[in-house]
Design a protein around this motif. Structure first.
Motif, PDB file in Angstrom:
ATOM      1  N   VAL A  41       0.452  -1.049  -0.022  1.00  0.00           N
ATOM      2  CA  VAL A  41       0.113  -0.487  -0.338  1.00  0.00           C
ATOM      3  C   VAL A  41       0.959   1.150   0.064  1.00  0.00           C
ATOM      4  O   VAL A  41       1.962   1.224   0.928  1.00  0.00           O
ATOM      5  N   GLN A  42       0.549   2.359  -1.205  1.00  0.00           N
ATOM      6  CA  GLN A  42       1.303   3.379  -0.757  1.00  0.00           C
ATOM      7  C   GLN A  42       0.410   4.853  -1.011  1.00  0.00           C
ATOM      8  O   GLN A  42      -0.694   4.716  -1.143  1.00  0.00           O
ATOM      9  N   PHE A  43       0.868   5.799  -0.187  1.00  0.00           N
ATOM     10  CA  PHE A  43      -0.191   6.847  -0.283  1.00  0.00           C
ATOM     11  C   PHE A  43       0.874   8.119  -0.592  1.00  0.00           C
ATOM     12  O   PHE A  43       2.253   7.714  -1.073  1.00  0.00           O
ATOM     13  N   SER A  44      -0.123   9.204  -0.713  1.00  0.00           N
ATOM     14  CA  SER A  44       0.472  10.600  -1.958  1.00  0.00           C
ATOM     15  C   SER A  44       0.220  11.108  -0.695  1.00  0.00           C
ATOM     16  O   SER A  44      -1.325  11.400  -0.239  1.00  0.00           O
ATOM     17  N   VAL A  53      -4.357   7.580  -0.683  1.00  0.00           N
ATOM     18  CA  VAL A  53      -3.909   5.842  -1.474  1.00  0.00           C
ATOM     19  C   VAL A  53      -3.346   5.804  -3.251  1.00  0.00           C
ATOM     20  O   VAL A  53      -4.632   6.079  -4.043  1.00  0.00           O
ATOM     21  N   VAL A  54      -2.508   5.226  -3.572  1.00  0.00           N
ATOM     22  CA  VAL A  54      -2.299   5.207  -5.017  1.00  0.00           C
ATOM     23  C   VAL A  54      -2.314   4.230  -5.096  1.00  0.00           C
ATOM     24  O   VAL A  54      -2.574   2.734  -5.193  1.00  0.00           O
TER      25      VAL A  54
END
Length: 125
Positions: A41-44, A53-54
């Motif tokens: 999980v990646q966040f921007s 969330v990306v």
């Protein structure tokens, strides 16, 4: 994650394309990995300081249901409804014919393949 050596020729020249999700041995052409799905999980963060969330959600069926502006994301995609109806009909027919679960599973996989390849487009299920 793909290993650093090819299992076919033991070469370490592996070409990895993260955008396409592929890893191919440049020596023999063996495909080590394809259609890789990232489970992290990646966040921007935007200019206003809000984080998001990306990426996108992929349902258990493996088919992504895209949504445009104003699309709430609730409800079922027509393919999901078609798959559910097909599964129900296959189970009903298998029950009438007294088929075992192996045959039902195979029939459902065939039906899912037909839906994914648009073989049932325009036909009612």
């Amino acid at each position: 994650m793909v290993s650093n050596t090819c299992p076919k020729c033991a070469s370490t020249d592996i070409d990895t394309d993260g955008a396409r999700g592929e890893a191919v041995c440049t020596n023999c052409g063996h495909v080590l990995e394809e259609c890789a799905i990232v489970s992290e999980v990646q966040f921007s963060e935007n200019a206003g300081g809000q984080s998001s969330v990306v990426g996108q959600f992929v349902p258990e069926s493996g088919m992504y249901r895209g949504g445009g502006p104003g699309y709430g994301g609730f409800g079922k995609d027509s393919r999901e409804v078609t798959l559910a109806n097909g599964k129900r009909i296959i189970q009903h027919i298998a029950g009438l014919l007294r088929l075992n679960t192996h045959h039902v599973d195979v029939a459902q996989r065939f039906f899912q393949q037909a839906v994914q390849r648009n073989f049932i487009q325009g036909r009612r299920t």
